[in-house]
Design an enzyme around this catalytic site. Structure first.
Site, short mmCIF file in Angstrom:
data_model
loop_
_atom_site.label_atom_id
_atom_site.label_comp_id
_atom_site.label_asym_id
_atom_site.label_seq_id
_atom_site.Cartn_x
_atom_site.Cartn_y
_atom_site.Cartn_z
CG ASN A 125 3.17 2.83 -7.72
OD1 ASN A 125 3.98 3.75 -7.84
ND2 ASN A 125 2.66 2.20 -8.78
CD GLU A 126 5.66 -2.19 -1.92
OE1 GLU A 126 4.52 -2.24 -1.45
OE2 GLU A 126 6.31 -3.21 -2.22
N PRO A 127 3.19 1.57 0.01
CG PRO A 127 2.27 0.50 1.89
CD PRO A 127 3.11 0.24 0.68
#
Length: 619
Positions: free
Chosen positions: A158-160
């Site tokens: 879950n990237e930025p």
């Protein structure tokens, strides 16, 4: 071992002396739940992470199964993520990682293990993700979720920018994540651009969450996740909103937390010698005044009223720390009398990169310096370097008419294997040997530049490293025996150990922990010596931590750089540079040594061209 509970964080935080202690703690919580549910005939549902961080946890769970009969027959697992596309048989697949690291060491039913499918056709990904969520619900939800954290702050992939309510889906990887994964794929260009991951919302649905983070490299992002307000820019910060989430750290990962970095800003504290030194040095560098120039107003204006009141005035505090730091400057680090000294180097270049100037000084002062290279470092040799040396051998053998048929057969086998090998796959034994010999010859050339003859080098080639891939075995019993035997043979007055825990694949950490255990063993036999820790390739000691600072002249720094240059296979571009620091190792070493000297100068201490810092290891 009981953890230290850190106050003033938005996320409950436990700090352990070592990563092994933290891993054992979490393993004990998992084991307790499994046993409790087994006794009631219930299944236990675990959410699992991959990467280097949970390896110690999985090994401890495997040990518990083997030695304590921990029964995993009723355990169901769901992994966080998988690269896409990714074949299950690929070296970098999380399917293979979980099988090799945990599943084959416990009695879990393979049908009870679930990992996102990196081979699913693209037009079926959404359906696959919905099915994955449904399987978690059908299992009754996740009881304990294990997480690691990326340098971008991601949990899972879950990237930025990932929403708090996101669920299992296909995502595009952040450039930082791909750079950090480049080592495992032997080049950033080989890292997939996408992955299938559980969402933030899926993770937060777990009843209990443990986020594990170990090492200095994780310290900056841990501070943001634990102390700043929740934000999509740092998805791990959403754990603050969970009712039963705990952050599990080792000491290095906790260093940027306010309670560790500047605890005096959080309220009254007990002023130990270490904290006084840290605070006064911080103040000196913050106000840009030498230690002996600090006045009472400097302390008052920067939140150090209590220190001033209890241990002041400013003049006495400045004088105290000035004399303390002055005492760290050592021109004869090996004592005045010639001694036998031993440098342990995890890889074949850590010695000259991190303490090459000190080695030069020790040799010049008449000490017999031995270097023990603990691993071959062969996986860090590029294929093109191996081919270059094969070309040389073929040309030499041809020129001298040395067994042309056998030479041609050998060279053909090497070329064919390198051409067919996919990124990350192990080399055939012949190529591994070539790459090991490249590193060994470079190490001999480098130490010779420092004045150490080849007869004082030991290439231990320890067994834990001999996998041919970046994934390593635990330190083997025979490896401990080899280290103990070397200590007993050489009877050194001092040993030097890599105290830097931020190397990309944790080899420094494994080697350091093993050496400490071996030191304990030989001390029980009556052998005594000093143990000094060096740093330099990825991290540097903070100025308040240094206990020995060795002055390095311009000429000696040039000799140190020359020694580093002898490691030609690591020159220009290293296979595993580590994180986002793309400087060559000689540049890192030079700039860090020069910077340490500048910091000492800023504190008002004697001015030097460069300094190498050390910390003494104590039980």
């Amino acid at each position: 071992m009981e953890p230290q509970r850190i106050s003033n964080t938005r996320l409950p935080t436990l700090v352990f002396p070592t990563s092994a202690d933290g891993s054992r703690y979490v393993a004990a919580q998992i084991a307790a739940l499994i046993r409790q549910n087994n006794a009631k005939g219930r299944q236990t549902v675990l959410g699992l992470a991959t990467g280097a961080t949970p390896v110690g946890l999985y090994r401890e769970l495997g040990r518990m199964h083997t030695e304590e009969k921990l029964d995993f027959a009723r355990v169901v697992t769901f992994n966080l993520d998988e690269y896409y596309p990714m074949s299950r048989g690929e070296t970098q697949s999380y399917f293979l990682f979980m099988r090799e690291t945990l599943f084959k060491h416990i009695n879990i039913d393979p049908k009870s293990t679930h990992i996102p499918d990196g081979e699913i056709p693209r037009d079926r990904i959404e359906e696959h993700c919905r099915d994955y969520e449904q399987k978690i619900r059908d299992a009754g939800g996740i009881d304990i979720q294990i997480l690691g954290i990326g340098r971008s702050g991601h949990i899972g992939f879950n990237e930025p920018g990932s929403p708090r309510n996101s669920h299992t889906r296909l995502v595009t990887l952040d450039p930082v994540t791909r750079r950090d994964a480049a080592d495992a794929f032997f080049g950033e260009e080989n890292v997939p651009n996408q992955a299938i991951t559980m969402g933030v919302g899926t993770i937060l649905d777990a009843r209990c969450i443990y986020l594990l983070a170990f090492g200095e490299r994780k310290a900056p992002i841990i501070q943001k996740a634990a102390e700043n307000t929740p934000t999509e820019a740092v998805t791990s910060s959403f754990l603050q909103e969970h009712l039963n989430a705990t952050l599990v750290l080792d000491e290095p990962a906790a260093t940027d937390l306010s309670a560790r970095r500047r605890p005096w800003e959080l309220g009254s504290i007990r002023w130990t010698d270490d904290l006084i030194r840290k605070a006064v040095i911080w103040l000196s560098l913050t106000v840009k005044k030498a230690l002996l120039k600090l006045d009472d107003d400097d302390f008052r204006e920067h939140g150090l009223h209590e220190l001033l009141r209890e241990h002041g005035p400013a003049q006495e505090l400045g004088q105290r720390i000035f004399e303390d730091r002055l005492s760290t400057l050592v021109s004869h680090p090996g004592s005045r009398e010639p001694k036998t000294l031993l440098v342990f180097s995890p890889h074949p270049d850590d010695d000259v990169i991190s303490m090459g100037g000190t080695i030069i000084r020790l040799v010049e002062q008449g000490h017999k310096v031995h270097v023990a290279y603990m691993t071959s470092g062969s996986i860090a040799v590029f294929d093109h370097d191996a081919l270059r040396f094969v070309d040389f051998v073929q040309a030499m053998n041809t020129a001298h008419d040395i067994d042309p048929a056998r030479t041609l057969q050998f060279v053909g086998k090497v070329r064919e294997s390198l051409a067919a090998r996919l990124p990350g796959q192990p080399d055939i034994p012949e190529v591994q040997q070539i790459k090991r010999m490249i590193r060994e010859t470079e190490a001999r050339a480098a130490t010779l530049a420092c004045g150490i003859p080849p007869t004082q080098l030991t290439f231990m080639n320890l067994r834990f490293y001999q996998t041919g891939t970046i994934e390593k075995k635990p330190f083997q019993p025979e490896d401990y025996d080899d280290v103990v035997a070397l200590l007993q043979k050489l009877q050194p007055a001092q040993i030097f150990v890599a105290g830097e825990m931020s190397d990309p694949h944790g080899t420094h950490r494994v080697c350091a922990d093993a050496i400490y255990e071996c030191v304990r063993r030989v001390r029980k036999m009556g052998q005594q010596f000093e143990v000094w820790l060096y740093r330099g390739a990825w991290e540097e000691w903070e100025p308040h931590e240094i206990e020995r600072a060795v002055p390095i002249s311009p000429a000696d720094l040039e000799r140190k750089k020359l020694a580093i240059f002898r490691h030609q296979s690591q020159k220009d571009r290293a296979m595993f540079p580590g994180g986002s620091d793309r400087r060559e190792f000689w540049q890192r070493a030079e700039q860090r040594n020069r910077n340490t000297a500048l910091v000492y100068d800023a504190l008002g201490l004697p001015e030097f061209y460069a300094l190498e810092g050390f910390v003494r290891w104590r039980e």
